[in-house]
Design an enzyme around this catalytic site. Structure first.
Site, short mmCIF file in Angstrom:
data_model
loop_
_atom_site.label_atom_id
_atom_site.label_comp_id
_atom_site.label_asym_id
_atom_site.label_seq_id
_atom_site.Cartn_x
_atom_site.Cartn_y
_atom_site.Cartn_z
CE LYS A 26 -24.18 -36.61 -41.63
NZ LYS A 26 -24.61 -36.01 -40.25
NE ARG A 96 -26.13 -31.66 -41.18
CZ ARG A 96 -27.25 -31.51 -42.31
NH1 ARG A 96 -27.82 -31.38 -42.76
NH2 ARG A 96 -28.04 -30.11 -40.70
N GLY A 105 -17.85 -33.57 -35.81
CA GLY A 105 -17.34 -32.83 -36.03
C GLY A 105 -16.17 -32.69 -36.96
CG MET A 107 -16.03 -35.63 -41.81
SD MET A 107 -14.27 -35.12 -43.01
CE MET A 107 -14.72 -34.74 -44.62
NE ARG A 352 -24.17 -39.30 -35.23
CZ ARG A 352 -23.15 -38.93 -35.44
NH1 ARG A 352 -22.72 -38.31 -36.55
NH2 ARG A 352 -23.09 -37.48 -34.40
CG HIS A 468 -16.39 -30.54 -31.17
ND1 HIS A 468 -14.59 -30.61 -30.75
CD2 HIS A 468 -16.16 -31.27 -31.97
CE1 HIS A 468 -14.07 -30.87 -30.89
NE2 HIS A 468 -14.44 -31.62 -32.12
CB SER A 777 6.20 -66.81 -23.51
OG SER A 777 5.09 -65.87 -22.75
CB CYS A 844 4.38 -62.59 -21.83
SG CYS A 844 6.62 -63.30 -22.12
CE1 TYR A 864 1.09 -67.33 -21.21
CE2 TYR A 864 1.31 -69.51 -21.62
CZ TYR A 864 1.73 -68.36 -21.29
OH TYR A 864 3.31 -68.44 -21.40
#
Length: 892
Positions: A26, A96, A105, A107, A352, A468, A777, A844, A864
């Site tokens: 901010k 703020r 929402g 802080m 923002r 909110h 793997s 995997c 992979y």
């Protein structure tokens, strides 16, 4: 001397957008807007470094902070022409928070600071409006008492609601100056009675109380929860922004609102947002009043008969649109802005990078690339891979019957059904007990974050698209309908009334977050279809990435789904999953419980055609793509009969008494089966099992080749190897069967035999094992389990506390432990390729679909990753971002 305070306003600033870490998001953006010569009320930012010092000094700020802040406050006063604490021309400020990562929402905010019993009179005289002055004062008392003095917000709301009911008022705007003076008196009396001391009248006491409260709020439970859910480090801290007040509640020529430069739900390039005339900013986002649309187009689309900003304040609207265009072009991203119009003059309070749904993020990234604002690489980097989960969930079946009971605003897309729950605690508890829940609230607040995270969907009676509930739900990818004003919700009685119908806790409802609809009962859903912007961006990701993405799949359904999501083969076919089907479980049990090889072979002969058929289906679906088939891995006890009826059935097939089978089952019992007779150990003791599976694989490959002409190259994977000798023995069995099948068929196929590296010893001995294995793997589920010495089946009981207490950064079964387990993976890669240059290697475990883990896989050079089908798009995008070298996402 350390600089703790940075000023902005009057057309210049001491900070800039690049100082986000020090000034918070901010503060950095307020400074940047000043540098862009936009209308920003002057102020100053106390840095995040001060927050760090605050916690290092047991809640005490360095003395220099107050000195520098006083000088900055005098600078504000000089710019606006007022004075802090002066009666006749009082300077009022907002306080703020502003962390470097957006935490909407989370802080605490205080507006109208500097008002007291004296300055409120001066404000009323100067504005010529006592109603405005006392409305501002009562707001300040309520906010300050809640944020700084830690009083319950609802205590004040109860006073206000009771007063309005007594007077017959419906809206806050119905109250006049006399009413607000009375309410203010009641609010102050409440503070005195609750705390045993009067509401603070000294403005400096007010200021430093608020500053310290904002720093203190960094470690409130709701802020900690939000950071944990969004992987925001605890040591970042927050900055504090002190800014001259501008007032949207000065009458019909004043307003406040929130705007997005593009639609945050769909990504469409259109100004989007909400506002309220004669209100302050908290009214819009808190959901206390249902706001109006900014544009005429949006108003008409919503069939809203009320005025828009475009119609009510055309000059301010034109200025706002121009600023939106300028900021989006400057930041090269969709912006989320807060603004206030005070007596006809527009002021910008925040900008923002806007939070957005995954669908919107895709469209915005693709559109901005097409518009030339960003390139393809940046477009790929803009998308948080995990956010694609939002696109991969079912939507309502358009042909399914629906019992529509109410409508609201389409706050967050997606569909969900579940039992009604009226509190966040109940939602969390029911979800933990295995229930699907819809959290139903009059409006949500930051204290509800845990229940919102647990719920399948969120429904509120109040609030708009920027409330909110809406913002948090979109960030989580949770379906949400907000502003359903026709609903009557009584949280105490645990009832929801819609159109005369009463629903109670536990009743099932369905919400459609894309349409804003609420339905009674459960509505059928359908799977998502991915195309358009998704396909475009994924094609760009595929152009960039090097690492392949395979699927963990063993059923035809999973294999087809994997192909539809772009899988480039199967990296893990868990053959044991095939054995649990009803038509083969008896034969499996017969094989396990047979006391000799002859009995086992008899049972395996029954399983062979079934297993062969399974592999034919997988090879056919994958159309020549690689398929890695893991030989039977789990402990045998998992297959054993659990009931007398099941035992009797197996005994009948085998021609023995149930008591004989029970005795055999006792012989097979293990104290720690996950470290017992499983994996390659099964093939060592029962080589006929490996023979059957190998034969099924090779016969299936030949059959598919003969029928389709596709070249099938199976990859046979031996699990849980700890020694080269184990692999040598089992590879010998596999090679022998391959030769037999080739001779029987009169033709040959190519195949390879490799192993899973899932034990620490295997990683240590990778060089020796690679002399036999054609590929590795990494089975990171078991490798994590055996490295930590933690059972993954029991870990959930305590690992969450390890994360919350900072012992571990993340659950190692969700995100790979790079420091420990990762070191073993890297060792396995290096030692394996030293022995066999160019050796194919993959992963995997479930980590194959986790973006942070995929980043590590790219760094150590894996070829992979393999993951569950619905994680494949996430893995494709994360693999591309490994190549770009950027892991920051604008929507994070």
């Amino acid at each position: 001397m350390t600089k703790w305070v940075y000023r902005f306003g009057g057309g210049s600033a001491e900070g800039s957008a690049g100082m986000r870490e020090l000034l918070g998001g901010k503060g950095a953006n307020l400074a940047e807007m000043c540098n862009l010569a936009l209308p920003v009320p002057p102020g100053f930012t106390i840095t995040t470094a001060a927050c760090t010092a605050y916690y290092a000094n047991d809640g005490q700020l360095p003395g220099e902070v107050e000195t520098q802040a006083k000088e900055a406050l005098d600078h504000i006063a000089a710019l606006v022409g007022g004075k802090f604490g002066e009666r006749d021309n009082p300077l009022l400020v907002s306080v703020r928070s502003g962390a470097r990562a957006s935490m909407p929402g989370m802080m605490d905010t205080v507006l109208n600071l500097g008002l007291n019993d004296v300055t409120v009179e001066g404000l009323a005289e100067r504005a010529g409006d006592a109603r405005f002055a006392y409305d501002s004062y009562r707001r300040f008392i309520q906010m300050y008492a809640n944020v700084v003095l830690e009083m319950d917000h609802d205590l004040f709301e109860a006073i206000l609601e009771e007063y309005k009911e007594e007077k017959g008022y419906h809206l806050d705007t119905d109250l006049d100056a006399k009413d607000w003076i009375g309410i203010t008196g009641q609010f102050k009396a409440l503070v005195g009675s609750e705390l045993g001391k009067p509401f603070p009248q000294d403005v400096n006491t007010q200021l430093w109380g608020a500053v310290n409260a904002v720093f203190g709020s960094w470690n409130t439970p709701r802020a900690i929860t939000y950071r944990r859910l969004h992987s925001i480090p605890d040591d970042w801290g927050t900055a504090v922004n002190v800014q001259a007040m501008v007032f949207g509640n000065m009458g019909d020529t004043s307003a406040t609102g929130v705007a997005f430069t593009r639609n945050p739900a769909t990504g469409e390039k259109q100004l989007y947002g909400e506002f309220l005339i004669n209100a302050q900013g908290e009214d819009v986002v808190a959901g206390i009043r249902t706001p109006h649309a900014i544009t005429e187009e949006a108003r008409k689309k919503a069939n809203d008969k009320r005025y828009s900003l475009e119609a009510a304040m055309p000059q301010s609207f034109r200025e706002l649109r121009a600023i939106c265009d300028k900021l989006e072009a400057h930041y090269q991203d969709m912006q989320d802005l807060e603004f206030t119009v005070q007596d006809g003059k527009l002021w910008m309070l925040q900008t923002r990078n806007g939070k957005r749904t995954a669908e919107a993020a895709l469209k915005i990234a693709v559109d901005m690339a097409a518009e030339g604002l960003i390139d393809k690489k940046e477009a790929v980097n803009r998308i948080e891979p995990a956010s694609l989960d939002q696109l991969l969930h079912p939507t309502l079946d358009p042909d399914a019957p629906r019992d529509l009971i109410a409508t609201g605003l389409p706050a967050s897309p997606g569909a969900a059904s579940g039992e009604i729950s009226f509190t966040a605690d109940d939602a969390e508890a029911k979800t933990a007990a295995g229930h699907d829940v819809i959290l139903v609230r009059m409006e949500t607040s930051p204290e509800d974050i845990h229940g919102m995270h647990a719920a399948r969907g969120i429904l509120t009676a109040r609030g708009g698209m920027t409330s909110h509930a809406a913002v948090v739900a979109r960030g989580m990818g949770t379906p949400c309908v907000s502003g359903a004003g026709a609903l009557r919700i009584d949280a105490d009685a645990k009832t929801m009334t819609a159109g005369g119908r009463v629903f109670t806790e536990g009743d099932i409802i369905t919400i459609d977050g894309a349409a804003g609809e609420i339905m009674a009962g459960k509505v059928a859903t359908r799977d998502p279809e991915l195309s358009g912007d998704f396909a475009t961006l994924m094609s760009w990701a595929d152009e960039i990435r090097v690492m392949k993405v395979r699927a963990n799949a063993e059923t035809p359904e999973d294999a087809r789904m994997a192909r539809s999501f772009g899988a480039e083969g199967i990296g893990l076919c868990r053959t044991e999953h095939m054995f649990f089907e009803a038509d083969r479980i008896v034969a499996v049990r017969e094989m396990i419980l047979s006391p000799d090889e002859a009995g086992r072979r008899k049972a395996l002969d029954k399983l062979l055609p079934m297993q062969r058929r399974d592999f034919v289906q997988l090879f056919t679906i994958m159309s020549g793509l690689p398929v890695t088939i893991r030989l039977l891995d789990p402990p045998l006890h998992e297959f054993l009969p659990q009931t007398k009826k099941e035992t009797a059935r197996v005994a009948k097939v085998m021609g023995v008494e149930p008591a004989v089978l029970k005795a055999r089952m006792l012989e097979l019992e293990e104290y720690n089966p996950m470290l017992g007779h499983r994996g390659c150990r099964l093939a060592v003791t029962y080589p006929e099992l490996a023979e059957m599976q190998a034969r099924a694989i090779f016969e299936a490959a030949l059959e598919v080749h003969e029928n389709s002409g596709e070249t099938v190259t199976p990859e046979v994977m031996v699990p849980l190897v700890a020694t080269k000798a184990e692999l040598d023995m089992i590879k010998g069995i596999i090679d022998k069967v391959a030769e037999e099948v080739h001779q029987e068929a009169g033709t040959q196929i190519e195949y390879s035999v490799g192993t899973m590296i899932e034990l620490p010893r295997a990683a240590l001995m990778a060089g020796k094992i690679a002399e036999t294995a054609a590929f590795f793997s990494f089975g990171t589920n078991d490798l994590t389990q055996t490295t930590f010495g933690v059972s993954r089946d029991d870990a959930a009981r305590f690992l969450n506390e390890y994360v919350q207490k900072g012992i571990l950064e993340a659950d190692p079964f969700v995100t790979l432990d790079v420091e420990g387990v990762g070191q073993l993976v890297q060792m396995g890669v290096e030692r394996g390729r030293a022995a066999r240059p160019g050796m194919k290697m993959g992963i995997c475990g479930e980590h194959g679909g986790d973006p942070a883990s995929i980043t590590f896989c790219g760094k150590v050079g894996l070829d992979y990753v393999s993951c569950s089908p619905f994680r494949i798009p996430i893995a494709r995008l994360a693999a591309a971002q490994c190549e770009t070298g950027e892991n920051t996402h604008s929507t994070a």
